[in-house]
Design a protein around this motif. Structure first.
Motif, PDB file in Angstrom:
ATOM      1  N   ALA A 121       0.933  -1.209  -0.005  1.00  0.00           N
ATOM      2  CA  ALA A 121      -0.035  -0.046  -0.017  1.00  0.00           C
ATOM      3  C   ALA A 121       0.726   1.134  -0.195  1.00  0.00           C
ATOM      4  CB  ALA A 121      -0.912  -0.018   1.118  1.00  0.00           C
ATOM      5  N   LEU A 122       0.464   2.167  -0.649  1.00  0.00           N
ATOM      6  CA  LEU A 122       1.273   3.535  -0.841  1.00  0.00           C
ATOM      7  C   LEU A 122       0.368   4.429  -0.073  1.00  0.00           C
ATOM      8  CD1 LEU A 122       3.693   5.081  -1.615  1.00  0.00           C
ATOM      9  CD2 LEU A 122       2.130   5.763  -3.723  1.00  0.00           C
ATOM     10  N   THR A 123       0.834   5.201   1.136  1.00  0.00           N
ATOM     11  CA  THR A 123      -0.309   6.039   1.749  1.00  0.00           C
ATOM     12  C   THR A 123       0.328   7.437   1.804  1.00  0.00           C
ATOM     13  OG1 THR A 123       0.546   5.704   3.978  1.00  0.00           O
ATOM     14  CG2 THR A 123      -0.751   4.011   3.148  1.00  0.00           C
ATOM     15  N   ALA A 135       1.124   0.877  -6.370  1.00  0.00           N
ATOM     16  CA  ALA A 135       1.949   1.462  -5.277  1.00  0.00           C
ATOM     17  C   ALA A 135       3.340   1.631  -5.493  1.00  0.00           C
ATOM     18  CB  ALA A 135       1.446   0.544  -3.876  1.00  0.00           C
ATOM     19  N   VAL A 136       3.790   0.523  -6.204  1.00  0.00           N
ATOM     20  CA  VAL A 136       5.012   0.752  -6.738  1.00  0.00           C
ATOM     21  C   VAL A 136       5.481   1.723  -7.616  1.00  0.00           C
ATOM     22  CG1 VAL A 136       6.997  -0.494  -7.768  1.00  0.00           C
ATOM     23  CG2 VAL A 136       5.611  -1.852  -6.216  1.00  0.00           C
ATOM     24  N   ARG A 137       4.420   1.834  -8.559  1.00  0.00           N
ATOM     25  CA  ARG A 137       4.527   2.760  -9.603  1.00  0.00           C
ATOM     26  C   ARG A 137       4.510   4.148  -9.127  1.00  0.00           C
ATOM     27  NH1 ARG A 137       4.905  -0.101 -14.308  1.00  0.00           N
ATOM     28  NH2 ARG A 137       4.227  -2.060 -14.405  1.00  0.00           N
ATOM     29  N   GLY A 138       3.617   4.195  -8.270  1.00  0.00           N
ATOM     30  CA  GLY A 138       3.228   5.356  -7.426  1.00  0.00           C
ATOM     31  C   GLY A 138       4.499   6.127  -6.810  1.00  0.00           C
ATOM     32  N   ALA A 139       4.981   4.985  -6.093  1.00  0.00           N
ATOM     33  CA  ALA A 139       6.270   5.269  -5.197  1.00  0.00           C
ATOM     34  C   ALA A 139       7.266   5.773  -6.014  1.00  0.00           C
ATOM     35  CB  ALA A 139       6.655   4.000  -4.294  1.00  0.00           C
ATOM     36  N   ALA A 141       7.006   7.277  -8.962  1.00  0.00           N
ATOM     37  CA  ALA A 141       6.892   8.599  -9.610  1.00  0.00           C
ATOM     38  C   ALA A 141       7.187   9.692  -8.602  1.00  0.00           C
ATOM     39  CB  ALA A 141       5.500   8.805  -9.858  1.00  0.00           C
ATOM     40  N   LEU A 142       7.013   9.186  -7.166  1.00  0.00           N
ATOM     41  CA  LEU A 142       7.292  10.242  -6.086  1.00  0.00           C
ATOM     42  C   LEU A 142       8.603  10.361  -6.089  1.00  0.00           C
ATOM     43  CD1 LEU A 142       4.759   9.128  -3.228  1.00  0.00           C
ATOM     44  CD2 LEU A 142       4.764  11.273  -4.620  1.00  0.00           C
ATOM     45  N   LEU A 143       9.405   9.339  -6.251  1.00  0.00           N
ATOM     46  CA  LEU A 143      10.975   9.549  -6.010  1.00  0.00           C
ATOM     47  C   LEU A 143      11.360  10.347  -7.073  1.00  0.00           C
ATOM     48  CD1 LEU A 143      11.885   5.908  -5.234  1.00  0.00           C
ATOM     49  CD2 LEU A 143      12.147   7.657  -3.784  1.00  0.00           C
ATOM     50  N   CYS A 144      10.864   9.978  -8.451  1.00  0.00           N
ATOM     51  CA  CYS A 144      11.365  10.896  -9.549  1.00  0.00           C
ATOM     52  C   CYS A 144      11.056  12.421  -9.330  1.00  0.00           C
ATOM     53  CB  CYS A 144      10.437  10.562 -10.746  1.00  0.00           C
ATOM     54  SG  CYS A 144      10.840   9.157 -11.593  1.00  0.00           S
ATOM     55  N   GLU A 145      10.066  12.608  -8.552  1.00  0.00           N
ATOM     56  CA  GLU A 145       9.662  14.090  -8.318  1.00  0.00           C
ATOM     57  C   GLU A 145      10.636  14.781  -7.052  1.00  0.00           C
ATOM     58  OE1 GLU A 145       5.790  14.598  -7.021  1.00  0.00           O
ATOM     59  OE2 GLU A 145       5.088  13.483  -8.881  1.00  0.00           O
ATOM     60  N   GLY A 146      11.341  14.016  -6.473  1.00  0.00           N
ATOM     61  CA  GLY A 146      12.287  14.243  -5.647  1.00  0.00           C
ATOM     62  C   GLY A 146      11.587  14.241  -4.101  1.00  0.00           C
ATOM     63  N   ARG A 147      10.684  13.343  -3.999  1.00  0.00           N
ATOM     64  CA  ARG A 147      10.246  13.264  -2.647  1.00  0.00           C
ATOM     65  C   ARG A 147      11.072  12.181  -1.980  1.00  0.00           C
ATOM     66  NH1 ARG A 147       5.132  15.467  -2.636  1.00  0.00           N
ATOM     67  NH2 ARG A 147       4.794  16.908  -4.304  1.00  0.00           N
ATOM     68  N   ILE A 148      10.747  12.171  -0.520  1.00  0.00           N
ATOM     69  CA  ILE A 148      11.217  11.234   0.389  1.00  0.00           C
ATOM     70  C   ILE A 148      10.008  10.216   0.722  1.00  0.00           C
ATOM     71  CG2 ILE A 148      12.377  11.016   2.748  1.00  0.00           C
ATOM     72  CD1 ILE A 148      13.325  13.999   2.050  1.00  0.00           C
ATOM     73  N   LEU A 255      11.846  -3.813  -7.577  1.00  0.00           N
ATOM     74  CA  LEU A 255      10.885  -3.091  -8.390  1.00  0.00           C
ATOM     75  C   LEU A 255      10.777  -1.765  -8.099  1.00  0.00           C
ATOM     76  CD1 LEU A 255       7.763  -5.594  -7.063  1.00  0.00           C
ATOM     77  CD2 LEU A 255       8.950  -5.392  -9.528  1.00  0.00           C
ATOM     78  N   LEU A 256      11.272  -1.246  -6.792  1.00  0.00           N
ATOM     79  CA  LEU A 256      11.307   0.190  -6.601  1.00  0.00           C
ATOM     80  C   LEU A 256      12.499   1.046  -7.533  1.00  0.00           C
ATOM     81  CD1 LEU A 256      10.067   2.131  -4.541  1.00  0.00           C
ATOM     82  CD2 LEU A 256      11.981   1.740  -2.948  1.00  0.00           C
ATOM     83  N   LEU A 257      13.527   0.131  -7.756  1.00  0.00           N
ATOM     84  CA  LEU A 257      14.556   0.568  -8.658  1.00  0.00           C
ATOM     85  C   LEU A 257      14.283   0.642  -9.993  1.00  0.00           C
ATOM     86  CD1 LEU A 257      17.369  -0.365  -6.208  1.00  0.00           C
ATOM     87  CD2 LEU A 257      17.309   1.833  -7.163  1.00  0.00           C
ATOM     88  N   GLY A 258      13.299  -0.257 -10.417  1.00  0.00           N
ATOM     89  CA  GLY A 258      12.816  -0.420 -11.905  1.00  0.00           C
ATOM     90  C   GLY A 258      13.373  -1.483 -12.669  1.00  0.00           C
TER      91      GLY A 258
END
Ligand code: ZN
Ligand code: ZN
Ligand code: FE
Length: 707
Positions: A121-123, A135-139, A141-148, A255-258
């Motif tokens: 789950a991505l929250t 959730a993985v793809r969303g995560a 996308a957030l990393l791409c945007e520079g989020r933590i 998965l997180l690293l693509g």
């Protein structure tokens, strides 16, 4: 499997044919061993990438050869029902594989698939924004945007961000209030890592192997236009020539690293999800509150983490592994002991705490617990002890702690004695015994034990740390030590190396002249107070610490005056010295107190004064800092050799043990080993356990058990 010993014997035939795996019986007398967590295997990695496989992109794919163990086991024997996977009843397809002896997943306890396994789950802290693959793809996308991102891993939560994005890394550093302490980075694959650090064959094997630790490796030459790859942000490890790197060790990391080369982040900062010093967060509710001001979003799942377990850290020295932090992938593998011990618990020291239980011929060292200056860590020690006892079925009758009366670990042992005997052991004796133990030295053996570290409670009440002990398991004699200088104000002098530099200057009879970088770094008012302290001895404890001498020299040459963590100044000094050829090393003054000149207590005293004076002379001559650093390292290695030769002449002992946190310094360790071996000493250095206090518990329990 680990082969601990080998013996041959005749086994009478008892009859019977065939092969079967029986049902586990709990409560039996036999001791089954819990396995460490094992990094994702190649077969599972292939299936994860294969669109035709039924576990394509399944974040919890594992098999008999890989996956979580230690961090999911609640009790032994190891069966699914006694793991946190018990919450996930197997689907029919998984059950078929689990029961099929021909299948790679035959009796793989954490077996799972998209239908029956844990769910992602991505929250955003308030609500779930995506589940499953979204959730993985969303995560990502957030990393791409520079989020933590807070990411739930095997042994706890990590904080992750794009390591190539300077703003993201700086923001993480700011939120975590981490000072300059380096972050580790996880890269998509070995190829990507090669663009960041130099990797030798033995190192590649470790990174890509079943333990998958963080390795400290020198950064690759940052030549312009090299493959067009962007380096990681400077804020990942400011001023540090090394980078702590690791590879994805779970499917979720992969998965997180693509999987696809789609341009998303291929290197992530992966740092423990906690405030500096606190234990790593494992609980989902705590993750949402404790990490609320650290993370922008949470990538989490519904499998419980039974025990916290940080990533392990190691270096490779002369082809052999040098553990720095022994945790995930290693704990709780047992260490074979050279002699029988009663059921015993050793609680370690207050920095880099680990504890250990032992009985008979085995000891089990815990995962990394943390620094005891944090009360949450003291509580974590209690949890760790309980879990370790449950997994090993050891019921300790004897407790062992450090001699230091003020250590919280020692206090914990006294409070939890419950009528059992509590023995304390001298800190550096334990360092030496630990290395003797892992090399299987027997009960009657005696070694020349060189224990160099930052701090340890000495038998005379001083702060020891530059010690040569002629030691067996049962006793030790202090054969030599670094000459005492006053340590003014404990922690203040650890965090401000310029104070140690000034103390050493004064002890060496040198004036505090403003042309010296260390003197200039000390504010005038503090200089006045410090001078008064050193003159009167007010608030001072004498110390023979080798770690503090490294700090002092680091500040003298202008490398580091203030640190955020212990040994930071020494680490930077080491990196300066690396690869510099030494022609004229400095030399310590040696005085044998038995021949009249008395300084400190007993044995040979190694006076750092001549070294400090030579450093200052070199600085005033304009000698480059690299050369000064290298000459200093060579001086310490030569000191080790000289003291060992002196002691061998006296007592005939030919085995030298090197222990204590200072030997995490590879420049020093390599040259000390070379010199000693050239003089035909048998040299034992830490290989299974860290040289620092993380390896202390083994030595404690061996000394206590020996008598
Ligand atoms: Zn596998
Ligand atoms: Zn299934
Ligand atoms: Fe120590």
């Amino acid at each position: 499997a680990v082969v601990a010993s080998l013996e041959q014997c005749e086994v009478p035939t008892r009859g019977g044919t065939g092969f079967s795996i029986g049902r586990s019986e709990s409560g039996g007398a036999t001791r089954t061993l819990a396995s460490p967590d094992v990094a994702l295997c190649r077969d599972c990695r292939e299936e994860l990438r294969n669109p035709a496989d039924r576990r394509f992109r399944h974040p919890f794919i594992t098999c008999t050869n890989c996956g979580p163990r230690f961090t999911i086991i609640t009790e032994l024997p190891y069966d699914r029902a006694r793991t946190t996977m018990a919450d996930f009843p197997m689907c029919a397809a998984c059950a078929r594989e689990y029961d099929d002896p021909e299948d790679r997943r035959f009796h793989a306890q954490p077996i799972a698939c998209h239908d029956c396994g844990p769910r992602l789950a991505l929250t955003n802290g308030d609500e779930v924004t995506a589940t499953g693959d979204a959730a993985v793809r969303g995560a990502r996308a957030l990393l791409c945007e520079g989020r933590i991102l807070a990411v739930k891993g095997l042994g706890g939560y990590h904080l992750a961000c794009d390591a190539r994005n300077p703003d993201a890394v700086l923001e993480l550093r700011r939120r975590k209030r981490r000072g300059d302490k380096p972050f580790a980075v996880m890269a998509r694959d070995l190829e990507t890592l090669r663009g960041l650090v130099g990797i030798r064959a033995a190192e590649a094997e470790l990174l890509d192997g079943i333990r998958a630790p963080i390795l400290l490796l020198p950064r690759a030459g940052r030549r312009a236009g090299e493959g067009g790859a962007r380096p990681v942000a400077e804020a990942v490890a400011p001023g540090n020539p090394d980078l702590g790197v690791l590879l994805p060790y779970t499917a979720l990391h992969v998965l997180l690293l693509g999987l696809e080369e789609d341009g998303g982040p291929d290197v992530l900062v992966m740092t423990s999800g906690n405030m500096s010093g606190e234990p790593i967060v494992t609980d989902d509710d705590r993750a949402r509150t404790v990490l609320a001001h650290l993370a922008d979003a949470w990538l989490t799942h519904d499998r419980r983490i039974q025990v916290p377990c940080d990533d392990s850290v190691a270096r490779v020295v002369a082809g052999g592994e040098l553990p720095i932090r022994r945790s995930r992938g290693y704990a709780p593998l047992p260490i074979a002991l050279p002699f029988d011990v009663p059921p015993v618990l050793a609680v370690g020291a207050d920095l880099k705490n680990t504890c250990a239980v032992a009985e008979g011929r085995y000891a089990w060292l815990s995962q990394h617990v943390g620094d005891m200056d944090d009360l949450a860590t003291v509580a974590a020690l209690g949890d760790t002890v309980r879990h370790l006892q449950r997994l090993t079925d050891v019921t300790p009758r004897l407790l062992v702690a450090d001699d230091h009366p003020g250590y919280r670990s020692s206090g914990w042992a006294r409070e939890h004695a419950a009528g059992r005997r509590v023995r304390t052991v001298q800190h550096h004796h334990a360092h030496v015994a630990s290395v003797m133990g892992e090399h299987g030295l027997e009960l009657g053996e005696t070694v020349i034990g060189v224990a160099f570290d930052g701090t340890g409670y000495g038998s005379d009440g001083a702060v020891w740390g530059g010690e040569v002990l002629v030691a067996g398991y049962t006793s030790f004699r202090r054969a030599a030590h670094l000459g005492y200088v006053p340590l003014a104000g404990g922690d203040a002098s650890v965090l401000r190396p310029y104070r140690m530099a000034l103390a050493h200057l004064r002890s060496a009879g040198l004036a505090w002249d403003d042309d010296l970088p260390a003197v200039a770094a000390c504010p005038a008012t503090e200089r006045g107070v410090l001078a008064h302290q050193l003159d009167t001895g007010f608030g001072c404890v004498p110390t023979s610490s080798m770690g503090r001498l490294f700090d002092a020299v680091s500040s003298l040459v202008g490398v580091r005056h203030v640190v955020d963590y212990e040994a930071e100044a020494a680490i930077e000094l080491e990196s300066l010295a690396r690869g510099v050829a030494v022609t004229a090393p400095y030399a310590f003054g040696l005085a044998d107190t038995r021949s009249g000149r008395t300084v400190g207590s007993g044995g040979v005293v190694a006076d750092p004064g001549p070294v400090v004076r030579a450093v200052v002379a070199d600085l005033r001559r304009g000698t480059p800092a690299e050369v000064v650093a290298a000459r200093f390292h060579a001086a310490v290695a030569s000191l080790v050799t000289a003291l060992a030769v002196h002691e061998r002449r006296r007592s005939g002992i030919g085995t030298v043990v090197l222990g204590g946190g200072v030997f995490a310094n590879t420049v020093l360790l390599e040259s000390a080993v070379d010199q000693l071996e050239a003089r035909r000493f048998r040299v034992l250095r830490p290989r299974l356990l860290p040289p620092n206090d993380g390896g202390l518990a083994l030595g404690q329990l061996l000394v206590a058990a020996a008598g």
